[in-house]
Design a protein around this motif. Sequence first.
Motif, mmCIF file in Angstrom:
data_model
loop_
_atom_site.group_PDB
_atom_site.id
_atom_site.type_symbol
_atom_site.label_atom_id
_atom_site.label_comp_id
_atom_site.label_asym_id
_atom_site.label_seq_id
_atom_site.Cartn_x
_atom_site.Cartn_y
_atom_site.Cartn_z
ATOM 1 N N ALA A 102 0.829 -1.210 0.000
ATOM 2 C CA ALA A 102 0.000 0.000 0.000
ATOM 3 C C ALA A 102 0.861 1.258 0.000
ATOM 4 N N VAL A 103 1.974 1.219 0.729
ATOM 5 C CA VAL A 103 2.884 2.367 0.749
ATOM 6 C C VAL A 103 3.565 2.522 -0.610
ATOM 7 N N ARG A 104 4.029 1.413 -1.185
ATOM 8 C CA ARG A 104 4.692 1.480 -2.494
ATOM 9 C C ARG A 104 3.741 1.965 -3.583
ATOM 10 N N ALA A 105 2.463 1.585 -3.467
ATOM 11 C CA ALA A 105 1.477 1.974 -4.476
ATOM 12 C C ALA A 105 0.966 3.398 -4.282
ATOM 13 N N GLY A 106 1.357 4.037 -3.182
ATOM 14 C CA GLY A 106 0.919 5.397 -2.929
ATOM 15 C C GLY A 106 -0.455 5.502 -2.296
ATOM 16 N N ILE A 107 -1.029 4.368 -1.917
ATOM 17 C CA ILE A 107 -2.333 4.392 -1.248
ATOM 18 C C ILE A 107 -2.171 4.926 0.174
ATOM 19 N N LEU A 108 -1.055 4.570 0.794
ATOM 20 C CA LEU A 108 -0.706 5.081 2.118
ATOM 21 C C LEU A 108 0.652 5.763 2.057
ATOM 22 N N LYS A 109 0.858 6.708 2.955
ATOM 23 C CA LYS A 109 2.178 7.274 3.186
ATOM 24 C C LYS A 109 2.686 6.742 4.523
ATOM 25 N N ASP A 110 3.989 6.781 4.694
ATOM 26 C CA ASP A 110 4.550 6.260 5.942
ATOM 27 C C ASP A 110 3.925 6.918 7.167
ATOM 28 N N ASN A 111 3.660 8.226 7.064
ATOM 29 C CA ASN A 111 3.102 8.918 8.230
ATOM 30 C C ASN A 111 1.603 8.697 8.400
ATOM 31 N N ASP A 112 0.981 7.937 7.471
ATOM 32 C CA ASP A 112 -0.425 7.560 7.646
ATOM 33 C C ASP A 112 -0.575 6.401 8.630
ATOM 34 N N ILE A 113 0.506 5.655 8.828
ATOM 35 C CA ILE A 113 0.451 4.491 9.714
ATOM 36 C C ILE A 113 0.446 4.975 11.161
ATOM 37 N N PRO A 114 -0.593 4.660 11.920
ATOM 38 C CA PRO A 114 -0.684 5.149 13.305
ATOM 39 C C PRO A 114 0.547 4.784 14.126
ATOM 40 N N SER A 115 0.968 5.710 14.971
ATOM 41 C CA SER A 115 2.187 5.514 15.758
ATOM 42 C C SER A 115 2.071 4.328 16.707
ATOM 43 N N ARG A 116 0.850 3.974 17.086
ATOM 44 C CA ARG A 116 0.669 2.814 17.974
ATOM 45 C C ARG A 116 1.271 1.563 17.349
ATOM 46 N N PHE A 117 1.123 1.424 16.038
ATOM 47 C CA PHE A 117 1.636 0.235 15.365
ATOM 48 C C PHE A 117 3.158 0.263 15.274
ATOM 49 N N THR A 118 3.715 1.418 14.954
ATOM 50 C CA THR A 118 5.172 1.493 14.835
ATOM 51 C C THR A 118 5.848 1.344 16.196
ATOM 52 N N ARG A 119 5.208 1.852 17.255
ATOM 53 C CA ARG A 119 5.784 1.677 18.596
ATOM 54 C C ARG A 119 5.791 0.211 19.006
ATOM 55 N N SER A 120 4.729 -0.501 18.674
ATOM 56 C CA SER A 120 4.604 -1.894 19.105
ATOM 57 C C SER A 120 5.354 -2.864 18.203
#
Length: 240
Positions: free
Chosen positions: A97-115
Amino acid sequence: IGHTPFGHSGEKALDAIVPGGFSHNKQSLRIVDKLARNGNGINLTWEVRDGILKHSKGRGEINIAMNKSEELPGTLEGKVVRIADIIAYINHDLDDAVRAGILKDNDIPSRFTRSLGETHSERIHAMVTDVVLETKLQDTKDIFLSAEMTEVLTELRDFLFDKVYESPTVQEGFDGAKKIIEELYFRFLEDDDLFYKEIGSVNNYSTRERIVCDFIAGMTDRYALELYKRVFLPRPWMRV
């Protein structure tokens, strides 16, 4: 095996038009039971067949040790495959989804990146480690995710459904895949010359609808697109 061209979009398209519906899990089992080895099938054990049939899931309970549904695999090996499938598709779909441009890295909620971490490898490592440690901690004959990881994975999967799988961009792609699958399917049902030219001789144990379904379900994306062009587009267009 069993996956259609255009992934789950192709599966949904076939499920809507084929009598009796279509599921890639059941199609996988059909391949090894009835279609492989020129229609003779492969003599697999019940355990392997059960694992194939129940290897993946959609929305619903992620922690397979907490889910007592009959849809669960009957062996530990099958359960490992099922949880591995969940881990794999969540991570790959997020990256895609990020590679396709559907999402940007900063669209991913921080809760997921923290965990889970910020990279693909970090997320895989966190999830697999959790399965290993929690299963060892429980000390029972089952496969476990921790309560925290179950919550995070469930939320991440729901996030993907809301922001990716059901997004307008993906829906547009689904509409295109649906058109190709549907038009090929009905053309092969109606056109005897095309049917025998492309599919050839078949056994007498399946309906024509199911034979065409088997044929389309076994295509790659590229082959389905090329066949669609060959069947439906005027030849001068194909030389452009």
